[in-house]
Design an enzyme around this catalytic site. Structure first.
Site, PDB file in Angstrom:
ATOM      1  CG  PHE A 137      -1.914   1.126   1.131  1.00  0.00           C
ATOM      2  CD1 PHE A 137      -3.050   1.019   0.353  1.00  0.00           C
ATOM      3  CD2 PHE A 137      -1.657   2.335   1.765  1.00  0.00           C
ATOM      4  CE1 PHE A 137      -3.926   2.087   0.214  1.00  0.00           C
ATOM      5  CE2 PHE A 137      -2.532   3.403   1.632  1.00  0.00           C
ATOM      6  CZ  PHE A 137      -3.666   3.277   0.850  1.00  0.00           C
ATOM      7  CG  ASP A 161      -1.006  -1.205   7.354  1.00  0.00           C
ATOM      8  OD1 ASP A 161      -2.125  -1.431   7.869  1.00  0.00           O
ATOM      9  OD2 ASP A 161      -0.815  -0.321   6.502  1.00  0.00           O
ATOM     10  CE1 TYR A 219      -9.851   3.828   5.783  1.00  0.00           C
ATOM     11  CE2 TYR A 219      -9.116   5.536   7.292  1.00  0.00           C
ATOM     12  CZ  TYR A 219      -8.887   4.739   6.187  1.00  0.00           C
ATOM     13  OH  TYR A 219      -7.706   4.838   5.500  1.00  0.00           O
ATOM     14  CE  LYS A 220      -8.188   0.211   4.905  1.00  0.00           C
ATOM     15  NZ  LYS A 220      -8.625   0.589   3.567  1.00  0.00           N
ATOM     16  NE  ARG A 223     -10.094  -3.669  -3.119  1.00  0.00           N
ATOM     17  CZ  ARG A 223      -9.611  -2.694  -2.363  1.00  0.00           C
ATOM     18  NH1 ARG A 223      -8.521  -2.915  -1.639  1.00  0.00           N
ATOM     19  NH2 ARG A 223     -10.191  -1.516  -2.304  1.00  0.00           N
TER      20      ARG A 223
HETATM   21  C1  LIG Z   1      -2.995  -1.199   4.044  1.00  0.00           C
HETATM   22  C2  LIG Z   1      -3.330   0.244   4.219  1.00  0.00           C
HETATM   23  N1  LIG Z   1      -2.517   1.009   4.972  1.00  0.00           N
HETATM   24  C3  LIG Z   1      -2.763   2.326   5.142  1.00  0.00           C
HETATM   25  C4  LIG Z   1      -3.854   2.925   4.566  1.00  0.00           C
HETATM   26  C5  LIG Z   1      -4.052   4.421   4.685  1.00  0.00           C
HETATM   27  O1  LIG Z   1      -4.524   4.792   5.890  1.00  0.00           O
HETATM   28  P1  LIG Z   1      -4.732   6.347   6.243  1.00  0.00           P
HETATM   29  O2  LIG Z   1      -5.450   6.963   5.105  1.00  0.00           O
HETATM   30  O3  LIG Z   1      -5.522   6.302   7.522  1.00  0.00           O
HETATM   31  O4  LIG Z   1      -3.418   6.958   6.448  1.00  0.00           O
HETATM   32  C6  LIG Z   1      -4.738   2.160   3.800  1.00  0.00           C
HETATM   33  C7  LIG Z   1      -5.939   2.788   3.194  1.00  0.00           C
HETATM   34  O5  LIG Z   1      -6.722   2.207   2.516  1.00  0.00           O
HETATM   35  C8  LIG Z   1      -4.461   0.793   3.620  1.00  0.00           C
HETATM   36  O6  LIG Z   1      -5.252   0.027   2.847  1.00  0.00           O
END
Ligand SMILES: Cc1ncc(COP(=O)(O)O)c(C=O)c1O
Length: 412
Positions: free
Chosen positions: A128, A199, A224-225, A373
């Site tokens: 990511f 993460d 938020y997920k 997905r």
């Molecule tokens: C694996 C992963 N890490 C980090 C994030 C980003 O998080 P944030 O926008 O809270 O920084 C996401 C967002 O979808 C994600 O899928």
């Protein structure tokens, strides 16, 4: 024997310990099936009332006194304690604050401070974006050297020089949902004298995670997920207690000071993980998250995991049985222990097909280049909904609906 609608309905009768929790969430739009918990999880039904209470009692009436009379400053720890069981952490070791990207940066820098003079960050090359960007930014500022990991099988080679400070790993790939073996990776990292930073964005709130049980050092993840904290909810961070007081935090702010309201000229880190708090917390967002926290306090992580498995396995079976021969194939691992929150399919026209599904009331998402997905939330999605979604998918594939010009525009 292929699965029938009746089989799916029967499967919805299982998992007694989660029954009743579904009704704690708002139903969403009529005739709409939501499989986007990897993006924004469902809304607890009392979230609006909780936010309204903060607006009225906190903002309109209490105003400045809200900081003293209400529990706004305690929320980062309270929310952290509520979600701790589902990530396998002790209540006191988790805080909810800031965004995942910012927490990633804070904990990478913290790990480097703990591990000096080691200065190598091992980070996945194809991950990511924020995870890699945070590491790149630190390296660009001269604070670290990067070593990219192309595959988890290459971890021993990356650790071999004995100079690694921290290994940043995404527990679940955001495209194909491959889940890494946390215990095995942690053992390798530890043996090389490095620290692990996970993460958990695509696993927290979907499957049972054992941060303490696998002896993880550090972790972050989205609120938020699957955790259902609401759009733009603050993220969480976890620090193993053996490290929490080992160094100053990377970003020192008044909320992480040992005595915030003493307004001392010099920084003194707060004890334990409170030092990772930085500035004024997002009070309204915390109120929404608190609605989800009330639900999480009642969730048995093993029951959640079992429900996630049942939904994912059912979805894969339905796809196998009903959508073979249309050029669509499973991209995620079949084995539940190797799969994260969502089930991903590989399809050459994933993006327009996702839009066609959304248009037909099945909310899914696509990621470049070919991932489609499906992310059912284990607390709200049903096996029956999966049956309906796969029937609609089959119909769209049969009609090659993804060719429709309406579905060609890019979407998030
Ligand atoms: C694996 C992963 N890490 C980090 C994030 C980003 O998080 P944030 O926008 O809270 O920084 C996401 C967002 O979808 C994600 O899928």
């Amino acid at each position: 024997m292929p699965l029938t609608l009746a089989d799916c309905i029967a499967r919805d009768g299982g998992n007694a310990s989660l029954r009743g929790l579904r009704e704690r969430f708002a139903p969403g739009a009529p005739d709409t099936l939501y499989f986007d918990a990897n993006s924004i999880g469902p809304m607890p039904a009392d979230a609006p009332a909780r936010m309204q209470a903060v607006l009225q009692q906190g903002w309109a009436e209490a105003r400045r006194r809200g900081w003293n009379e209400l529990d706004w400053l305690e929320q980062p720890a309270k929310l952290g304690a509520a979600i701790a069981p589902v990530i396998g952490a002790q209540a006191e070791d988790v805080r909810v604050a800031d965004s995942t990207s910012i927490n990633q940066y804070k904990l990478l820098r913290f790990a480097l401070a703990l591990q000096a003079p080691r200065r190598v960050i091992v980070v996945q090359r194809d991950v990511f974006p924020s995870n890699r960007y945070a590491a790149e930014g630190i390296a660009q500022a001269g604070g670290a050297e990067l070593r990219f990991l192309d595959d988890i099988a290459a971890l021993p080679a990356a650790l071999a020089p004995g100079d690694v400070a921290v290994v940043a790993l995404s527990h679940v790939d955001y495209r194909d949902s491959t889940r890494l073996d946390m215990a095995s990776a942690n053992a390798q990292v530890r043996a090389a004298g490095a620290l692990s930073l996970w993460d958990l964005s695509h696993s927290a709130g979907a499957v049972a995670i054992a941060l303490r049980g696998t002896d993880s050092d550090l972790a972050v993840g989205c609120g938020y997920k699957y955790l259902c904290g609401g759009p733009g909810a603050p993220a969480f961070l976890y620090v193993h207690p053996r490290h929490a007081e080992g160094a100053w935090p990377a970003v020192c702010g008044w909320m992480g000071h040992a005595d915030t309201f003493a307004f001392e000229p010099d920084y003194r880190p707060a004890p334990g993980p409170d030092r990772f708090l930085v500035g004024t917390p997002p009070v309204l967002a915390q109120a929404a998250f608190a609605a989800a926290a009330a639900v999480w306090r009642e969730v048995d992580p093993q029951a959640l995991d079992a429900q996630h498995r049942s939904l994912g396995d059912t979805l894969i079976q339905l796809l196998d049985e009903q959508c073979a021969g249309f050029g669509i194939e499973l991209a995620s691992p079949r084995e539940h222990a190797r799969r994260g929150g969502h089930v991903a399919l590989r399809f050459a026209h994933a993006a327009p097909l996702a839009q066609a599904l959304v248009h037909h009331g099945v909310v899914v998402s696509a990621r470049k280049p070919e991932a489609l997905r499906f992310a059912p939330h284990p607390l709200t999605a049903t096996h029956e909904q999966l049956w309906t979604a796969v029937a609609r998918l089959r119909d769209l594939l049969q009609r090659e609906a993804w060719r429709d010009p309406r579905y060609q525009q890019a979407s998030v």
